[in-house]
Design a protein around this motif. Sequence first.
Motif, PDB file in Angstrom:
ATOM      1  N   PRO A  51       4.341 -17.864  41.250  1.00 13.90           N
ATOM      2  CA  PRO A  51       3.244 -17.423  40.926  1.00 13.90           C
ATOM      3  C   PRO A  51       2.213 -17.590  42.367  1.00 13.90           C
ATOM      4  N   GLN A  52       2.725 -18.295  43.264  1.00 15.55           N
ATOM      5  CA  GLN A  52       1.867 -18.523  44.548  1.00 15.55           C
ATOM      6  C   GLN A  52       2.332 -17.901  45.718  1.00 15.55           C
ATOM      7  N   ASP A  53       3.559 -17.084  45.303  1.00  6.80           N
ATOM      8  CA  ASP A  53       4.244 -16.242  46.519  1.00  6.80           C
ATOM      9  C   ASP A  53       3.278 -15.282  47.237  1.00  6.80           C
ATOM     10  N   GLU A  54       2.877 -15.609  48.529  1.00  4.55           N
ATOM     11  CA  GLU A  54       1.591 -14.970  49.021  1.00  4.55           C
ATOM     12  C   GLU A  54       2.152 -13.406  49.251  1.00  4.55           C
ATOM     13  N   VAL A  55       3.613 -13.119  49.650  1.00  2.19           N
ATOM     14  CA  VAL A  55       3.928 -11.881  50.096  1.00  2.19           C
ATOM     15  C   VAL A  55       3.826 -10.962  48.848  1.00  2.19           C
ATOM     16  N   LEU A  56       4.441 -11.470  47.711  1.00  2.00           N
ATOM     17  CA  LEU A  56       4.379 -10.534  46.537  1.00  2.00           C
ATOM     18  C   LEU A  56       2.856 -10.432  45.790  1.00  2.00           C
ATOM     19  N   LYS A  57       2.051 -11.451  46.027  1.00  2.00           N
ATOM     20  CA  LYS A  57       0.719 -11.435  45.735  1.00  2.00           C
ATOM     21  C   LYS A  57       0.050 -10.345  46.340  1.00  2.00           C
ATOM     22  N   TYR A  58       0.207 -10.440  47.737  1.00  2.00           N
ATOM     23  CA  TYR A  58      -0.430  -9.259  48.383  1.00  2.00           C
ATOM     24  C   TYR A  58       0.043  -7.959  48.062  1.00  2.00           C
ATOM     25  N   ALA A  59       1.519  -7.672  47.809  1.00  2.00           N
ATOM     26  CA  ALA A  59       2.002  -6.366  47.385  1.00  2.00           C
ATOM     27  C   ALA A  59       1.270  -6.071  46.051  1.00  2.00           C
ATOM     28  N   TYR A  60       1.149  -7.103  45.200  1.00  2.00           N
ATOM     29  CA  TYR A  60       0.570  -6.679  43.635  1.00  2.00           C
ATOM     30  C   TYR A  60      -0.767  -6.322  43.859  1.00  2.00           C
ATOM     31  N   GLU A  61      -1.566  -7.135  44.589  1.00  2.00           N
ATOM     32  CA  GLU A  61      -2.957  -6.730  44.763  1.00  2.00           C
ATOM     33  C   GLU A  61      -3.386  -5.572  45.460  1.00  2.00           C
ATOM     34  N   THR A  62      -2.442  -5.197  46.499  1.00  2.00           N
ATOM     35  CA  THR A  62      -2.861  -3.921  47.013  1.00  2.00           C
ATOM     36  C   THR A  62      -2.221  -2.710  46.557  1.00  2.00           C
ATOM     37  N   GLY A  63      -1.554  -2.715  45.408  1.00  3.31           N
ATOM     38  CA  GLY A  63      -0.823  -1.824  44.722  1.00  3.31           C
ATOM     39  C   GLY A  63       0.541  -1.260  45.470  1.00  3.31           C
ATOM     40  N   LEU A  64       0.796  -2.154  46.376  1.00  2.00           N
ATOM     41  CA  LEU A  64       2.302  -1.698  46.823  1.00  2.00           C
ATOM     42  C   LEU A  64       3.532  -1.853  45.891  1.00  2.00           C
ATOM     43  N   ILE A  65       3.534  -2.716  45.081  1.00  2.00           N
ATOM     44  CA  ILE A  65       4.538  -2.840  44.013  1.00  2.00           C
ATOM     45  C   ILE A  65       3.852  -3.465  42.763  1.00  2.00           C
ATOM     46  N   GLU A  66       3.967  -2.675  41.690  1.00  2.00           N
ATOM     47  CA  GLU A  66       3.554  -2.908  40.274  1.00  2.00           C
ATOM     48  C   GLU A  66       4.037  -4.003  39.670  1.00  2.00           C
ATOM     49  N   LYS A  67       3.253  -5.141  39.512  1.00  2.00           N
ATOM     50  CA  LYS A  67       4.006  -6.390  38.809  1.00  2.00           C
ATOM     51  C   LYS A  67       5.059  -6.908  39.311  1.00  2.00           C
ATOM     52  N   PRO A  68       5.376  -7.207  40.581  1.00  2.00           N
ATOM     53  CA  PRO A  68       6.706  -7.932  41.132  1.00  2.00           C
ATOM     54  C   PRO A  68       7.213  -9.015  40.023  1.00  2.00           C
ATOM     55  N   LEU A  69       8.542  -8.937  39.833  1.00  2.00           N
ATOM     56  CA  LEU A  69       8.976  -9.677  38.977  1.00  2.00           C
ATOM     57  C   LEU A  69       9.081 -11.208  39.491  1.00  2.00           C
ATOM     58  N   GLY A  70       9.278 -11.115  40.900  1.00  2.00           N
ATOM     59  CA  GLY A  70       9.137 -12.612  41.514  1.00  2.00           C
ATOM     60  C   GLY A  70       7.871 -13.174  41.682  1.00  2.00           C
ATOM     61  N   TYR A  71       6.825 -12.560  41.195  1.00  2.00           N
ATOM     62  CA  TYR A  71       5.596 -13.015  41.377  1.00  2.00           C
ATOM     63  C   TYR A  71       4.917 -13.243  39.924  1.00  2.00           C
ATOM     64  N   CYS A  72       5.046 -12.310  39.089  1.00  2.00           N
ATOM     65  CA  CYS A  72       4.465 -12.630  37.698  1.00  2.00           C
ATOM     66  C   CYS A  72       5.438 -12.885  36.729  1.00  2.00           C
ATOM     67  N   GLY A  73       6.896 -12.930  36.840  1.00  2.00           N
ATOM     68  CA  GLY A  73       7.486 -13.336  36.018  1.00  2.00           C
ATOM     69  C   GLY A  73       7.813 -12.227  35.013  1.00  2.00           C
TER      70      GLY A  73
END
Length: 248
Positions: A194-216
């Motif tokens: 949940p602290q993955d900075e790359v996936l967090k950025y991708a999620y918050e900027t809309g690059l990827i919808e709820k990444p499994l590796g970030y949100c579970g």
Amino acid sequence: MKSRIPRISTRDFYDLGSGKKLKSKSYDLYPKKFFETLVGVPEITIMIHGLRNNKSGALAKFSIAQNRLRQLGYEYPVVGFSYDSNTKGIQYKSCEKKATNVGRIIARQNGHNLSKFIIDIKSKFPHLKIRLMGHSLGSEVIIHTLAKLKNKNDVVESVYFFGASTPADYITPKKFGRILQKTVRHKIINYYNPQDEVLKYAYETGLIEKPLGYCGLHGKSMSKYVQKKVTPKNHRFVSYAAVLKSFP
């Protein structure tokens, strides 16, 4: 001398600017002799790298996987799957949306390529167990590989996701969950942060919808799916490999 890591490659099979398919062949093998001499080998693990990896970057990830699994006592061959993930403009914010989408298009299409390899190698060596290990965008290659293998029961022994960029709902019964349950014999493990900075950025900027590796995954899944929260230093594969405590 460090042993050469065998690999399956689809490099230069897809256009890095559009994702358009450029070659009709399914894959290349290096060295070919390795894939012809698997008689008596009980299993292999195929490592699929993430976005922003050229040929040398991919080889570095394969080496990390091989070294870590050996440290954990895994004695069988580690094979790399190298594909066109260094999409044009991915390093620039102005291009990151398109470049990410092209990367996902290429990852999805590589599901056909990797599934074809699995079918071919299993036809030659029916008793060979195959494990799939994917980092970041490599998780999407795995999902779409298993989707292509939907008519094959227990064709893959187990799956391991690290910092998976695939949308979390992809593994629900409404999407690919039932297919994963059928095609994977033993287990699907998702190592998420949940602290993955790359996936967090991708999620918050809309690059990827709820990444499994970030949100579970929250809600219904399948019985073979397990998720483990980990705290690697960052999104890099070497950091995820370092927190892996056992394998398989």
